[in-house]
Design a protein around this motif. Structure first.
Motif, short mmCIF file in Angstrom:
data_model
loop_
_atom_site.label_atom_id
_atom_site.label_comp_id
_atom_site.label_asym_id
_atom_site.label_seq_id
_atom_site.Cartn_x
_atom_site.Cartn_y
_atom_site.Cartn_z
N PRO A 9 -7.24 51.88 -31.78
CA PRO A 9 -6.01 51.43 -31.49
C PRO A 9 -6.46 50.66 -30.36
CG PRO A 9 -5.65 53.59 -31.34
CD PRO A 9 -7.06 53.91 -31.85
N SER A 10 -6.48 48.98 -30.80
CA SER A 10 -6.89 48.11 -29.51
C SER A 10 -5.45 46.95 -29.83
CB SER A 10 -7.79 47.87 -29.82
OG SER A 10 -8.51 47.49 -30.66
N GLN A 11 -6.25 45.89 -29.01
CA GLN A 11 -5.57 44.30 -29.66
C GLN A 11 -5.60 43.54 -28.60
OE1 GLN A 11 -1.67 44.88 -27.78
NE2 GLN A 11 -1.71 43.03 -26.56
N HIS A 12 -5.88 42.50 -29.26
CA HIS A 12 -7.29 41.61 -28.87
C HIS A 12 -6.20 40.49 -29.19
CE1 HIS A 12 -7.99 40.20 -32.69
NE2 HIS A 12 -8.88 38.75 -32.58
N TRP A 13 -7.40 38.86 -27.91
CA TRP A 13 -6.64 38.12 -28.01
C TRP A 13 -7.63 36.86 -27.14
CZ3 TRP A 13 -5.14 41.79 -24.62
CH2 TRP A 13 -6.04 41.96 -23.46
N THR A 14 -7.58 35.83 -27.81
CA THR A 14 -8.79 34.88 -27.20
C THR A 14 -7.85 34.29 -26.00
OG1 THR A 14 -9.00 34.40 -29.31
CG2 THR A 14 -9.52 32.34 -27.23
N ILE A 15 -9.24 34.32 -24.66
CA ILE A 15 -9.01 33.73 -23.47
C ILE A 15 -9.72 32.81 -23.12
CG2 ILE A 15 -7.99 35.55 -22.70
CD1 ILE A 15 -10.75 36.58 -20.92
N ALA A 16 -10.86 32.15 -23.73
CA ALA A 16 -11.61 30.57 -23.58
C ALA A 16 -12.11 30.72 -24.90
CB ALA A 16 -12.34 31.35 -22.55
N TRP A 64 -9.87 24.14 -19.38
CA TRP A 64 -9.86 23.49 -20.45
C TRP A 64 -10.34 24.34 -21.41
CZ3 TRP A 64 -15.53 20.96 -21.85
CH2 TRP A 64 -15.22 20.94 -23.00
N GLU A 65 -11.32 25.74 -21.26
CA GLU A 65 -11.90 26.74 -21.82
C GLU A 65 -10.62 27.84 -22.00
OE1 GLU A 65 -16.24 27.66 -20.02
OE2 GLU A 65 -14.97 28.77 -18.73
N ARG A 66 -9.58 27.97 -21.36
CA ARG A 66 -8.82 28.68 -21.26
C ARG A 66 -7.60 27.89 -21.94
NH1 ARG A 66 -6.17 30.65 -15.83
NH2 ARG A 66 -5.33 31.73 -17.57
N THR A 67 -7.39 26.40 -22.35
CA THR A 67 -6.31 25.99 -23.22
C THR A 67 -6.44 24.75 -24.22
OG1 THR A 67 -6.11 24.42 -21.98
CG2 THR A 67 -4.59 25.96 -21.12
N LEU A 104 -12.77 15.56 -16.28
CA LEU A 104 -14.46 16.67 -16.23
C LEU A 104 -15.48 14.60 -16.16
CD1 LEU A 104 -14.38 19.93 -17.44
CD2 LEU A 104 -15.00 19.59 -14.75
N VAL A 105 -14.67 14.83 -17.23
CA VAL A 105 -16.05 13.41 -17.85
C VAL A 105 -15.82 12.49 -17.08
CG1 VAL A 105 -15.91 12.15 -19.79
CG2 VAL A 105 -15.99 14.10 -20.38
N ALA A 106 -14.13 11.63 -16.53
CA ALA A 106 -14.35 10.92 -14.97
C ALA A 106 -15.19 11.18 -14.25
CB ALA A 106 -12.89 10.63 -14.98
N GLY A 107 -15.64 11.98 -13.53
CA GLY A 107 -16.29 12.50 -12.91
C GLY A 107 -17.69 12.05 -12.50
N ASN A 164 -22.96 23.04 -12.65
CA ASN A 164 -23.21 22.06 -13.52
C ASN A 164 -24.41 22.36 -14.79
OD1 ASN A 164 -22.97 19.40 -12.17
ND2 ASN A 164 -23.84 19.82 -10.59
N ALA A 165 -24.65 23.63 -14.78
CA ALA A 165 -25.27 24.17 -16.06
C ALA A 165 -23.92 24.13 -17.03
CB ALA A 165 -26.55 25.45 -15.53
N GLU A 166 -23.12 24.43 -17.01
CA GLU A 166 -21.92 24.91 -17.82
C GLU A 166 -21.97 23.09 -18.53
OE1 GLU A 166 -19.93 28.31 -18.13
OE2 GLU A 166 -20.41 28.45 -15.82
N LEU A 167 -21.89 22.86 -17.14
CA LEU A 167 -20.81 20.79 -17.99
C LEU A 167 -22.01 20.20 -18.70
CD1 LEU A 167 -19.55 20.15 -14.38
CD2 LEU A 167 -18.46 20.80 -16.28
N LEU A 168 -23.36 20.95 -18.56
CA LEU A 168 -24.02 19.64 -18.68
C LEU A 168 -25.02 20.56 -20.37
CD1 LEU A 168 -26.82 18.22 -16.27
CD2 LEU A 168 -24.73 17.46 -17.64
N ASP A 169 -23.68 21.65 -20.66
CA ASP A 169 -24.30 22.35 -22.04
C ASP A 169 -22.60 22.01 -22.59
OD1 ASP A 169 -25.76 24.74 -23.63
OD2 ASP A 169 -24.08 25.54 -23.74
N LEU A 170 -21.97 21.61 -22.21
CA LEU A 170 -20.61 21.83 -23.18
C LEU A 170 -20.35 20.21 -23.03
CD1 LEU A 170 -18.25 24.76 -20.87
CD2 LEU A 170 -19.26 24.68 -23.27
N LEU A 171 -20.91 19.33 -22.40
CA LEU A 171 -20.06 17.70 -22.59
C LEU A 171 -21.66 17.24 -22.24
CD1 LEU A 171 -17.71 18.49 -19.61
CD2 LEU A 171 -16.99 17.89 -21.65
N ASP A 172 -21.33 16.16 -23.11
CA ASP A 172 -22.71 14.95 -23.38
C ASP A 172 -22.24 13.61 -21.83
OD1 ASP A 172 -24.72 13.39 -24.38
OD2 ASP A 172 -24.43 13.63 -26.17
N VAL A 173 -22.67 13.85 -21.24
CA VAL A 173 -22.27 12.85 -20.07
C VAL A 173 -24.23 12.13 -19.88
CG1 VAL A 173 -21.02 11.64 -18.43
CG2 VAL A 173 -20.55 13.78 -19.52
#
Length: 892
Positions: A74-81, A696-699, A708-711, A758-767
């Protein structure tokens, strides 16, 4: 299993997700383990997070949890990101409570089994009803009763469950005023079938005053008779007038059985119990008989009185009935139990011990209530009270702050001492390292979260059952995805698995382990306990006194300085260690609550390190930093930590009236337009960007992605990019302004999570502009003088924290493929410059002498700044440029 197998079936990235080829066989089993390497004797219900590689799993894909036999649980799951392409990045999974949990588990595609006793939630006009089997909890939507009543096996076992508090008008001999919590808002967050969550928000009220805001969450799991409670409150009083003298949660328990069938149980140490009845039948001058004595000790109803000798049964009313019991834990190392027959009569000492597990029970053979506090002795002064056990209604109170202890004194520990002006304050900073300013050492707005468990019992539990309940609450079992599987998902920045393939790598890995263990063990050796302190560590050691500098300004409590939170969580990700997981968890609970302001003029900011957690006048986002909470949130899906990160989304706005650089000597302050502030890239922008990234990841909200991109884009457009250090920042648009035509290198800018975020941002956003700006910063921060002066027409200035900053060099080496930079990174690390250095063997030494408070263990030249940055650099360098280590000779 390799990353390629995990990616099988992913057919597209970016834009609309493409999952047409995804099938159950394309997603291999995800192994999940208990962090203590064994299935628990009792699980109160589990929630854990699972990461997924980009593009593998649809956000609403069906998942199941199985045991080693492959049979669905028995289990229950949901997306958090989610990833930018809409695929699931993190899912959360809940399992029922139980005593027969598998030793190994796995998450696989498929439908979960139905729980034997599912959780159901029903809303009425005045309450929210949660039912699990024969247990029914009626949670209030307004009024003072957080829980109106609870039934077990069709019988009422608990009436109102309330929040209670008191405040004194002076730290000693003040007038005491009582308060009780009142609900303002009730929200159902989850409805089952395995896990249900209800959130209550409100204030404490009394004597015409409303204060002490609270948030309480109740968690119900399938197959359970308990609720998990996460209780948070904010101190919003005046520290000079409001001396909080009691804070607790109180259950009212109906009592109808004869006094000899009323039972009190208090958890002592190491799973043992204080076991007594309101009217004892043991130890009497006349013996009632073994069946009667055994039944009472076991918590069962005694046999019919007709079978008891009349020499005893006729005199039962002559035996005193004990109505009130108290277990007080005033320190981390000692508790005492007292009891009395009723109010107005003398207290009698019953017993004493060391570290109570913090559980109390009161009830009768037809049911009762148990209530337990996690971190009971660690967050002293704590207390458990049973009152009115010889009356029609008893009360069971878990005091988070004991009303019998001295009241909280949250006033400043120091006087102004002539430091009214900035010049004098800077002189104080120069000698004690504390940035004092009158009125800024304010505790109003800080918070604390505590965890408890509440059981509705159909009968008095056995001693064995209560012991298991107490131990499970004190050290909750926790599931965690294996480090190998987390790493394969490509989440949470630059880290890798332990690598002992060469002697030098093995030497570094040994110190990674030893250093984390040293700090975890220092908590108990140094007594880093107490209601406000537990979870934090000290900043710097005093070798002369053989003592951490608890009383020397900014060398005292660490308050997340230089990212110990991140260091410990990366250690957990690599090792899965239960010991370090719980150490990091306690730190996350502390630093996200106590070191951060949740309302008032400093809302959203944290306090720099000091003698008191709130005593330093530097209020900054580098301490409230969401980067320090993210890993715990994703591993556990903890809603409270999710709330804390969400509350930081607009924390940059607070800096419009809190000027961080106001005291910098000789600083030229050019007036800025309204809504524009000076904003550093690392200690400020990256700290707040961590909250935007998480939201952003959560919602999936484009609002936070665009901010993020603006900055990022505006930093990239500055002449010197990241090397400019800071720039005017428009609070409305989230963009940096000005030419950025001067270079300003601060040794602090990259050591508060900037590298990792920054390592995460550069992995996710192409700026592209931002990528260039960040890589330039990584390349040049630790560059030698000759290289610098050949590149820039500006004088070379000395750098600090070279050892810790070696991971910047490693990052640019990885991104560009320049082998010479990889070698340089390891040379910088091995230099030990402005850092901890790599030891040859385990450097810990045990010392003992009459002038010491006790035998101690020391790590030569340790400081938390150096330890955290060494740990992060070691972990990240091994992940980024492992092969370059072979070309560098380590220290002897």
């Amino acid at each position: 299993m390799g990353g390629a197998s995990l990616l099988a079936g992913a057919v597209g990235f970016g834009g609309a997700p493409a999952f047409a080829a995804q099938r159950a066989r394309s997603i291999p089993a995800t192994p999940v383990r208990w962090i203590d390497d064994a299935a628990p004797a009792l699980s109160p219900g589990q929630t854990f997070g699972v990461p997924w590689p980009r593009g593998v799993l649809a956000a609403k894909g069906p998942l199941s949890v199985t045991g080693a036999d492959g049979v669905a649980l028995p289990s229950q799951h949901w997306t958090i990101a989610t990833w930018p392409d809409g695929s699931a990045k993190w899912t959360a999974h809940a399992l029922p409570a139980g005593t027969d949990m598998p030793a190994t588990l796995a998450v696989i595609p498929g439908r979960p089994a139905a729980p034997q006793e599912p959780v159901t939630v029903r809303e009425a006009a005045d309450r929210i009803e949660i039912a699990v089997g024969s247990s029914i909890w009626r949670i209030g939507k307004s009024g003072q009763a957080l829980i109106q009543s609870a039934d077990s096996d069709g019988r009422r076992v608990m009436d109102a469950f309330e929040l209670v508090a008191s405040v004194d008008s002076a730290p000693e001999k003040g007038t005491r005023t009582e308060f009780i919590g009142r609900i303002d808002k009730a929200t159902v967050e989850q409805t089952g079938p395995v896990r249900a969550v209800v959130k209550l928000e409100g204030m404490h009220e009394g004597a015409g005053r409303r204060w002490l805001p609270f948030v309480v969450r109740f968690y119900a799991y399938a197959d359970s008779r308990h609720l998990r409670i996460v209780h948070s409150f904010i101190f919003d009083g005046d520290a000079k007038k409001d001396f909080l003298s009691g804070l607790g949660l109180r259950a009212t328990v109906p009592m109808a059985a004869p006094f000899h069938d009323r039972h009190v149980r208090l958890a002592t140490a190491d799973g043992h119990l204080f076991v007594e009845a309101v009217r004892p039948l043991t130890g009497l001058r006349r013996d009632p008989g073994k069946p009667f004595r055994d039944a009472q000790i076991a918590g069962r109803a005694i046999p019919p009185l007709e079978g008891m000798p009349k020499s005893v049964s006729s005199l039962l009313d002559r035996i005193p009935s004990w109505s009130d019991f108290t277990l007080e834990q005033p320190t981390a190392d000692g508790f005492a139990i007292r009891k009395r027959t009723k109010a107005g009569q003398a207290w009698i000492d019953a017993t004493s011990g060391t570290r109570s597990l913090g559980l109390g029970y009161v009830g009768q053979p037809t049911g009762g209530v148990a209530l337990a506090t996690r971190y009971f002795w660690e967050r002293h002064p704590a207390q458990i009270d049973v009152r009115g056990a010889a009356e029609d209604k008893a009360s069971l109170t878990a005091w988070l702050w004991s009303p019998d202890a001295p009241a909280m004194d949250m006033r400043s520990y120091r006087d102004v001492d002539g430091m009214e002006e900035y010049d004098a304050q800077n002189e104080g900073l120069a000698i004690t390292y504390e940035d004092y300013e009158p009125g800024w050492d304010d505790a109003s707005g800080i918070a604390r979260t505590n965890e408890l468990t509440l059981w509705a019992c159909p009968a008095t539990p056995t001693a064995e059952a209560l012991s298991a309940m107490a131990k499970t609450n004190a050290v909750p079992p926790q599931l965690m995805v294996t480090p190998e599987r987390i790493h394969e998902a490509g989440v949470l920045g630059p880290w890798g698995l332990p690598d002992r393939s060469t002697p030098m790598k093995a030497r570094i890995e040994a110190q990674i382990t030893n250093l984390a263990d040293f700090y975890a063990d220092e908590v108990d050796r140094r007594g880093w306990y107490g209601f406000w302190h537990h979870g934090d560590v000290m900043h710097t050691y005093d070798r002369d006194r053989h003592q951490w500098r608890y009383d020397i300004g900014g060398f005292a409590w660490d308050n997340s300085e230089l990212s110990p939170d991140l260091w410990l969580w990366y250690t957990v990700l690599r090792s899965g260690s239960g010991k370090i997981f719980r150490f990091a968890e306690a730190m996350t609970r502390h630093t996200g609550e106590v070191d951060v302001y949740h309302l008032g003029r400093f809302a959203g900011l944290g306090t720099r390190h000091g003698v008191q957690h709130w005593s330093d006048s530097s209020k900054q986002p580098r301490v409230s930093n969401a980067a320090y909470r993210r890993i715990f949130y994703y591993l556990t899906a903890d809603e409270r930590v999710g709330d804390l990160m969400r509350a930081l989304l607009t924390s940059d706005q607070t800096l419009e009236h809190v000027e961080i650089g106001r005291k910098v000597p000789g600083a030229k302050r050019t007036p800025l337009p309204k809504g524009v502030i000076d904003f550093s890239f690392g200690t400020m922008w990256c700290s707040v960007a961590a909250a935007w990234l998480t939201e952003w990841e959560r919602t999936g909200s484009k609002l936070w992605r665009d901010r993020l991109v603006a900055g990022m884009d505006s930093i990239g457009r500055l002449k010197y990019g990241w090397l400019a250090g800071s720039a005017p920042y428009d609070l409305k648009s989230g963009r940096f302004m000005g030419p950025g035509d001067t270079i300003s290198l601060s040794h602090l800018n990259a050591v508060f999570g900037a590298v990792e975020i920054n390592a995460e941002l550069l992995d996710l956003l192409d700026v592209p502009r931002y990528r260039t700006a960040w890589l330039d910063y990584c390349r040049w921060f630790n560059a030698d003088k000759a290289s610098w002066e050949a590149k820039f027409q500006m004088p070379f200035k000395s750098r600090n924290l070279k050892e810790g900053h070696s991971r910047l060099t490693a990052y640019v080496a990885k991104e560009t493929g320049e082998a010479t930079l990889g070698t340089r990174a390891w040379a910088e690390f091995m230099s030990g410059e402005a850092g901890l250095g790599l030891s040859d063997g385990d450097p810990r030494v045990t010392i003992d002498a009459p002038g010491l408070i006790r035998p101690l263990v020391e790590w030569p030249d340790v400081s938390t700044n150096a330890a955290a940055q060494w740990g992060l650099a070691a972990i990240e360098n091994l992940a980024l440029v492992p092969d370059a280590l072979a070309s560098v000779q380590g220290p002897k």
